[in-house]
Design an enzyme around this catalytic site. Structure first.
Site, PDB file in Angstrom:
ATOM      1  N   GLU A  33    -123.551  46.155 -42.496  1.00 33.71           N
ATOM      2  CA  GLU A  33    -124.298  45.060 -43.108  1.00 33.71           C
ATOM      3  C   GLU A  33    -125.298  44.430 -42.136  1.00 33.71           C
ATOM      4  O   GLU A  33    -124.985  44.204 -40.969  1.00 33.71           O
ATOM      5  CB  GLU A  33    -123.306  43.981 -43.569  1.00 33.71           C
ATOM      6  CG  GLU A  33    -123.952  42.732 -44.157  1.00 33.71           C
ATOM      7  CD  GLU A  33    -122.938  41.606 -44.343  1.00 33.71           C
ATOM      8  OE1 GLU A  33    -123.203  40.732 -45.180  1.00 33.71           O
ATOM      9  OE2 GLU A  33    -121.896  41.601 -43.653  1.00 33.71           O
ATOM     10  N   CYS A  76    -119.025  43.199 -47.259  1.00 34.95           N
ATOM     11  CA  CYS A  76    -118.307  42.310 -46.347  1.00 34.95           C
ATOM     12  C   CYS A  76    -117.400  41.296 -47.066  1.00 34.95           C
ATOM     13  O   CYS A  76    -116.331  41.646 -47.538  1.00 34.95           O
ATOM     14  CB  CYS A  76    -119.306  41.600 -45.436  1.00 34.95           C
ATOM     15  SG  CYS A  76    -118.586  40.896 -43.920  1.00 34.95           S
ATOM     16  N   LYS A  89    -125.541  41.102 -52.678  1.00 33.59           N
ATOM     17  CA  LYS A  89    -124.208  40.572 -52.379  1.00 33.59           C
ATOM     18  C   LYS A  89    -123.876  39.376 -53.276  1.00 33.59           C
ATOM     19  O   LYS A  89    -124.614  38.399 -53.337  1.00 33.59           O
ATOM     20  CB  LYS A  89    -124.157  40.159 -50.910  1.00 33.59           C
ATOM     21  CG  LYS A  89    -122.784  39.755 -50.399  1.00 33.59           C
ATOM     22  CD  LYS A  89    -122.889  39.454 -48.905  1.00 33.59           C
ATOM     23  CE  LYS A  89    -121.553  39.080 -48.288  1.00 33.59           C
ATOM     24  NZ  LYS A  89    -121.706  38.778 -46.833  1.00 33.59           N
TER      25      LYS A  89
END
Length: 273
Positions: free
Chosen positions: A43, A161, A122
């Protein structure tokens, strides 16, 4: 299906520019990714996941083709003929999102021709009001799809993440047909045991492969945790990287194992809610 997971050292303190880092990462894709079907990067390796003060300057537009941070990676992708999950970039859009912001944490998967084939913004932003929630918009769309050859053996679900802490996201991806979760990350060392445990949990509860790629070194003054890994649908860790070294995991997985595990232990059929 052969997968390369490239756990990067972020290089903070080396005076490395974004362009120089992109060249370094592309060289790794070219040399370490050759001979693999799928290559995975972490990321925000170009902008820095904890370097929020630099995000505006390092933000990239995806509207007019590949941005400078990804162009060298795309060239390397074409050379090796693999599918490359290029991690994520700070994306800048002309039109603001629902909260009036123009920045997003956006993952980009490149096909063997070096062109985007899947993108994901995200959904769960980390920072408890600061960092991502303060500066970035939240994605709203689940992304589950089939990759092109040579990485077309399993249907993939994309996340990033902090998403890993939200099991409902992966359950929803499972219901859309996901068999392999791809998770680029910049997960700190202070919580690395949670990172390791949650990878196995997402694999076991959904009977899916989990491929997770983290970084090492420091970023924004935060020590990163490494422990990139490939976990099978039984929760067995097939390979795991160290906590402090840049390294590459090269793992061959058997796509048929997903169906086999689900047939041998049909726990998903007993869902009630």
């Amino acid at each position: 299906m052969k997968i390369a997971v490239i756990q990067l050292h972020h290089g903070e303190g080396s005076e490395e520019t974004v362009e120089e880092r992109a060249t370094r990462v592309a060289d790794l894709v070219r040399t370490e990714g050759a001979g693999h079907d799928l290559v995975v990067l972490p990321e925000l390796w170009s902008a820095g996941a904890f370097a929020a003060r630099d995000w505006e300057e390092r933000a990239q537009s995806l509207a007019d083709g590949l941005p400078p941070a990804l162009a060298p990676v795309a060239e390397a992708t074409r050379e090796i003929g693999a599918v490359v999950h290029s991690g994520s970039v700070v994306e800048r859009t002309t039109d603001p999102g629902a909260e009036g912001k123009h920045l997003w944490n956006t993952s980009v998967v490149l096909d063997p021709a070096g062109m985007p084939c899947l993108t994901y913004r995200k959904i769960h932003r980390f920072g408890f009001g600061g960092g991502e929630p303060k500066l970035m918009e939240a994605g709203t769309e689940l992304v589950v799809g089939d990759l092109p050859e040579p990485a077309d053996a399993l249907t993939v679900g994309l996340s990033t993440c902090y998403d890993l802490r939200f099991p409902e996201l992966y359950r929803a991806q499972l219901d859309l047909g996901a068999q392999l979760f791809l998770i680029p990350a910049a997960w700190p060392a202070a919580r690395v045991e949670a990172w390791r445990l949650l990878q196995r949990a997402r694999a076991i509860e959904n009977q899916c492969f989990v491929v997770s790629c983290n970084v090492v070194g420091t970023n924004g003054g935060v020590e990163m945790g490494g422990r990139s890994a490939v976990t099978d649908p039984r929760g067995e860790v097939l390979a795991e990287a160290s906590t402090d070294q840049q390294e590459v995991l090269s793992v061959e997985i058997d796509p048929a194992l997903v169906a086999s595990v689900r047939e041998d232990f049909p726990v998903l059929q007993d869902r009630r809610l």
